[in-house]
Scaffold this motif. Structure first.
Motif: not given
Ligand code: 2BA
Length: 105
Positions: A52-60
């Motif tokens: 789920k780290v990629d989703k966090i980077k996307e939202l940032l």
């Protein structure tokens, strides 16, 4: 499991934290101070599964905007007159760390 630490601008912290929690992430925010500008910013702590780290980077990237800020003449750790008067502050600066253990008791 990973721990994402993300340094974000104070002005973006509420909206990006809301976006993260709406997506089901658990977030802790810390009031922090940048060592260069000596201005307040926010550091988000987000524990999450590896995938789920990629989703966090996307939202940032979506909710934290890049801006230009003036460097103060006083109250900064380094002031030798050779530094630019303005700096480009990134939308978010993040670190992804491995978590050895995670628990709640
Ligand atoms: P500050 O340390 O207040 O830095 C604000 C901006 O000033 C930086 O934006 C960068 O454009 C510039 N800057 C910082 N240190 C500099 C230096 N030694 N010489 C010239 N210019 C410098 P960002 O790179 O987007 O960083 C935004 C905030 O993220 C930083 O606030 C700091 O709180 C944090 N940060 C960035 N990189 C970091 C790192 N490697 N380790 C820990 N915190 C970091």
């Amino acid at each position: 499991m990973k721990l994402v630490l993300a340094v974000v601008n104070n002005d973006d912290s509420a909206i990006v934290t809301s976006a993260l929690t709406n997506e089901g992430f658990f977030v802790t925010t810390l009031s922090t101070t940048g060592g260069f500008l000596m201005a307040g910013n926010r550091t988000l702590m987000i524990g999450t599964d590896d995938d789920k780290v990629d989703k966090i980077k996307e939202l940032l990237a979506q909710y934290c905007s890049t801006r230009t800020q003036k460097t103060p003449q006083l109250g900064r750790g380094l002031n030798n007159g050779s530094l630019a008067e303005e700096v480009k502050v990134g939308g978010a600066t993040y670190f992804v760390l491995d978590v050895n253990e995670f628990g709640k008791v």
